[in-house]
Design a protein around this motif. Structure first.
Motif, short mmCIF file in Angstrom:
data_model
loop_
_atom_site.label_atom_id
_atom_site.label_comp_id
_atom_site.label_asym_id
_atom_site.label_seq_id
_atom_site.Cartn_x
_atom_site.Cartn_y
_atom_site.Cartn_z
N ALA A 38 -4.45 37.92 -58.61
CA ALA A 38 -4.22 38.11 -57.17
C ALA A 38 -5.09 39.21 -56.57
O ALA A 38 -5.46 39.15 -55.39
CB ALA A 38 -2.75 38.42 -56.91
N ASP A 39 -5.48 40.21 -57.37
CA ASP A 39 -6.29 41.32 -56.87
C ASP A 39 -7.78 41.17 -57.22
O ASP A 39 -8.54 42.14 -57.12
CB ASP A 39 -5.77 42.64 -57.43
N ALA A 40 -8.20 39.97 -57.60
CA ALA A 40 -9.59 39.75 -57.99
C ALA A 40 -10.52 39.96 -56.79
O ALA A 40 -10.12 39.85 -55.63
CB ALA A 40 -9.76 38.33 -58.54
N THR A 41 -11.78 40.26 -57.13
CA THR A 41 -12.81 40.46 -56.11
C THR A 41 -14.01 39.57 -56.37
O THR A 41 -14.18 39.03 -57.46
CB THR A 41 -13.28 41.93 -56.09
N ILE A 42 -14.84 39.44 -55.34
CA ILE A 42 -16.09 38.67 -55.44
C ILE A 42 -17.18 39.45 -54.71
O ILE A 42 -16.92 40.05 -53.66
CB ILE A 42 -15.94 37.26 -54.83
N TYR A 43 -18.40 39.43 -55.30
CA TYR A 43 -19.55 40.06 -54.65
C TYR A 43 -20.82 39.30 -55.00
O TYR A 43 -20.97 38.82 -56.13
CB TYR A 43 -19.71 41.54 -55.05
N GLY A 44 -21.70 39.20 -54.04
CA GLY A 44 -23.02 38.60 -54.23
C GLY A 44 -23.73 38.56 -52.89
O GLY A 44 -23.13 38.83 -51.84
N ASN A 57 -11.84 35.45 -49.95
CA ASN A 57 -13.09 35.10 -49.27
C ASN A 57 -13.75 33.88 -49.92
O ASN A 57 -14.32 33.04 -49.22
CB ASN A 57 -14.06 36.28 -49.26
N LEU A 58 -13.69 33.78 -51.24
CA LEU A 58 -14.23 32.62 -51.94
C LEU A 58 -13.43 31.37 -51.59
O LEU A 58 -14.01 30.32 -51.30
CB LEU A 58 -14.22 32.83 -53.46
N PHE A 59 -12.12 31.48 -51.61
CA PHE A 59 -11.29 30.32 -51.31
C PHE A 59 -11.55 29.81 -49.89
O PHE A 59 -11.65 28.60 -49.67
CB PHE A 59 -9.80 30.65 -51.47
N ASP A 60 -11.68 30.73 -48.95
CA ASP A 60 -11.96 30.36 -47.56
C ASP A 60 -13.32 29.69 -47.43
O ASP A 60 -13.47 28.68 -46.74
CB ASP A 60 -11.89 31.58 -46.64
#
Length: 123
Positions: A38-44, A57-60
């Motif tokens: 639930a607290d995962a992050t994404i960056y790129g 943000n990825l799901f959206d």
């Protein structure tokens, strides 16, 4: 005392990532959620723009991007140490895009989940 084998753990990690891959194919962010803490992050970077923050943000993005029925995945590397793992996943033809994803996973009890994802969008 039982010891879990590397093969068992790698199969469990691939199983955890399967919902990510299924969600990419369907274009439904909700299908991806089980792969992630639930607290995962994404960056790129997308061009010169940083895409990052909470994994929602990825799901959206996936919801707005739509299905990628022709997407292909290749696990290029996997490294497992105890309750930590790292996976490189190369992705071709995600609606015309090519990515290299790096996932960091933790084992919570008996379940592996992604705690962070960084990606490279190939030009």
């Amino acid at each position: 005392m039982t010891t879990t084998s590397y093969i068992t753990e790698s199969d469990a990690i691939l199983s955890a990532l399967q919902s990510y891959m299924d969600g990419a194919r369907s274009g439904k962010g909700a299908e991806m959620k089980p792969a992630f803490h639930a607290d995962a992050t994404i960056y790129g970077y997308v061009g010169s723009d940083l895409f990052g923050g909470p994994i929602q943000n990825l799901f959206d993005w996936n919801d707005s991007n739509g299905p990628a029925k022709e997407v292909q995945f290749w696990v290029s590397s996997m490294d497992i140490t105890g309750s930590c793992a790292s996976v490189r996943l190369d992705v071709d033809n995600w609606t015309g895009h090519r990515f290299t994803d790096y996932f960091n996973l933790m084992k919570f009890g008996t379940q592996w989940q992604v705690v962070s994802k960084v990606f490279y969008l190939h030009p």
